[in-house]
Design a protein around this motif. Structure first.
Motif, PDB file in Angstrom:
ATOM      1  N   LYS A   1      15.536  33.468 -27.468  1.00 17.80           N
ATOM      2  CA  LYS A   1      16.571  34.481 -26.578  1.00 17.80           C
ATOM      3  C   LYS A   1      16.640  34.307 -25.047  1.00 17.80           C
ATOM      4  N   ASP A   2      15.385  33.949 -24.491  1.00 17.81           N
ATOM      5  CA  ASP A   2      15.370  34.132 -22.997  1.00 17.81           C
ATOM      6  C   ASP A   2      15.873  32.707 -22.718  1.00 17.81           C
ATOM      7  N   ASN A   3      16.315  31.634 -23.664  1.00 16.46           N
ATOM      8  CA  ASN A   3      16.599  30.284 -23.469  1.00 16.46           C
ATOM      9  C   ASN A   3      15.395  29.336 -23.311  1.00 16.46           C
ATOM     10  N   THR A   4      14.235  29.793 -23.508  1.00 17.52           N
ATOM     11  CA  THR A   4      13.199  28.837 -23.371  1.00 17.52           C
ATOM     12  C   THR A   4      13.136  27.944 -25.145  1.00 17.52           C
ATOM     13  N   VAL A   5      12.448  26.932 -25.092  1.00 18.52           N
ATOM     14  CA  VAL A   5      12.526  26.228 -26.437  1.00 18.52           C
ATOM     15  C   VAL A   5      11.509  26.685 -27.433  1.00 18.52           C
ATOM     16  N   LYS A   6      12.094  27.283 -28.706  1.00 18.53           N
ATOM     17  CA  LYS A   6      10.967  27.854 -29.684  1.00 18.53           C
ATOM     18  C   LYS A   6      10.447  26.724 -30.465  1.00 18.53           C
ATOM     19  N   GLN A   7      11.300  25.872 -30.924  1.00 20.34           N
ATOM     20  CA  GLN A   7      10.755  24.626 -31.787  1.00 20.34           C
ATOM     21  C   GLN A   7      11.621  23.413 -31.558  1.00 20.34           C
ATOM     22  N   ALA A   8      10.895  22.244 -31.443  1.00 19.84           N
ATOM     23  CA  ALA A   8      11.847  21.070 -31.383  1.00 19.84           C
ATOM     24  C   ALA A   8      10.932  19.953 -32.218  1.00 19.84           C
ATOM     25  N   GLY A   9      11.614  19.026 -32.847  1.00 21.29           N
ATOM     26  CA  GLY A   9      11.120  17.783 -33.581  1.00 21.29           C
ATOM     27  C   GLY A   9      12.195  17.257 -34.411  1.00 21.29           C
TER      28      GLY A   9
ATOM     29  N   ASN B   1      16.729  22.234 -15.530  1.00 20.60           N
ATOM     30  CA  ASN B   1      17.498  23.935 -15.538  1.00 20.60           C
ATOM     31  C   ASN B   1      18.518  23.660 -16.355  1.00 20.60           C
ATOM     32  N   THR B   2      18.410  23.266 -17.643  1.00 22.38           N
ATOM     33  CA  THR B   2      19.372  22.911 -18.662  1.00 22.38           C
ATOM     34  C   THR B   2      19.966  24.241 -19.093  1.00 22.38           C
ATOM     35  N   SER B   3      21.099  24.143 -19.439  1.00 21.37           N
ATOM     36  CA  SER B   3      21.707  25.361 -20.232  1.00 21.37           C
ATOM     37  C   SER B   3      21.084  24.874 -21.731  1.00 21.37           C
ATOM     38  N   PRO B   4      21.501  26.091 -22.471  1.00 23.65           N
ATOM     39  CA  PRO B   4      20.960  25.830 -24.111  1.00 23.65           C
ATOM     40  C   PRO B   4      21.536  24.633 -24.716  1.00 23.65           C
ATOM     41  N   VAL B   5      22.855  24.689 -24.595  1.00 25.80           N
ATOM     42  CA  VAL B   5      23.464  23.372 -25.326  1.00 25.80           C
ATOM     43  C   VAL B   5      23.021  22.022 -24.883  1.00 25.80           C
TER      44      VAL B   5
END
Length: 293
Positions: free
Chosen positions: A166-174, A34-38
């Protein structure tokens, strides 16, 4: 496979390269903690790095642990990875909220602050190898670049990125890790440095939908790029009740007796995946008997 790492070489084996897409595993970590965006961005970057650094190890049972301890409100992070692409980790303070950086991005550097980066490699020797450097900015990619240069004397370029919806889910990571091998020519070094200077950011490449293969082709495509292997990677914690029982037994009979006398069930939480394990007074009595054996 959804999340994976590409292992490659270029420049007639003067460069070794790794590139990863890790959206699913970073999202799973976000949900688990349940992490915050940062905090998601910080943990996601370190998980991505850990996954790539983990598959650099050769032994099946080798383990890599990366710890960051900082003066910022996030306090620290820990990530553990193996050589098969499994990675897990947690943030000490997952609910940190900070305003955006001056560039309008998630302020990971501000959340981490000043501190120390520690890399522990357990490759089956009597003592694990421990390397440690100061944090040079807290943005994690730059800190790992500095670690490789100073602690392992391996000139490297590390890029890590996490983009949020915008809903604080992850869009991309890499991200990617490029390393110059011993004997790399000045010409090859200059060519690689020029190419890297042309990249605005790894997040922009990810936002354009670039795959790990496309990222490596973009950077090393005219340098004899040889994509050698694709390795799946995932957020995976190997905790179970048996492991937790062993940990409870190890604390000793005195502490177990005190828990039993309280008569209340206890709950043990796994830092890495947030899974909870409940032990009743009867369970604790059984563990107490095992601790006597």
């Amino acid at each position: 496979m959804s999340d994976y790492i590409i292992r490659a070489t270029a420049g007639d084996h003067q460069i070794r390269a790794f590139a990863a897409t890790t959206r699913d595993l970073v999202e799973q970590a976000r949900q688990a903690h349940n992490t915050s965006p940062v905090a998601t961005a910080a943990l996601g970057r370190l998980l991505t790095a850990g996954a790539m650094m983990g598959i650099m190890m050769k032994g099946e049972d080798d383990l890599l642990t990366i710890k960051i301890q900082g003066s910022g409100p996030i306090e620290g992070l820990t990530v553990t990875a193996d050589s098969k692409g499994d990675v897990k980790g947690y943030v000490y303070n997952p609910s940190v909220m900070l305003p955006p950086s001056p560039a309008g991005k998630l302020d990971v550097g501000g959340a981490v602050g000043e501190g120390v980066l520690t890399v522990i490699s357990d490759i089956g020797l009597k003592e694990p190898y421990v390397g440690q450097t100061i944090l040079v900015g807290g943005e994690i990619a730059e800190d790992l670049t500095y670690y490789y240069a100073t602690s392992e004397q391996t000139p490297s370029s590390v890029a890590l990125g996490v983009l949020m919806n915008k809903d604080n889910t992850v869009k991309q990571a890499g991200g990617f890790i490029l390393q110059l091998l011993p004997g790399a020519s000045d010409e090859m070094i200059d060519k690689l440095e020029k190419r890297l200077s042309e990249i605005t950011s790894i997040t922009s490449l990810l936002d354009q939908g670039n795959t790990p293969e496309m990222i490596l082709e973009h950077i090393l495509g005219d340098m004899g790029l040889d994509m050698m292997e694709q390795v799946s990677t995932r957020f995976y914690c190997n905790c179970d009740k048996t492991r937790v029982e062993k940990a409870l037994i190890s604390i000793g009979r005195k502490e177990l007796q005190e828990m039993i006398e309280e008569g209340e069930p206890i709950e043990v939480n796994c830092h890495f995946c947030s899974r909870n394990y409940e032990f009743t007074a009867e369970d604790l009595k059984e563990l107490y008997e095992k601790a006597q054996a």
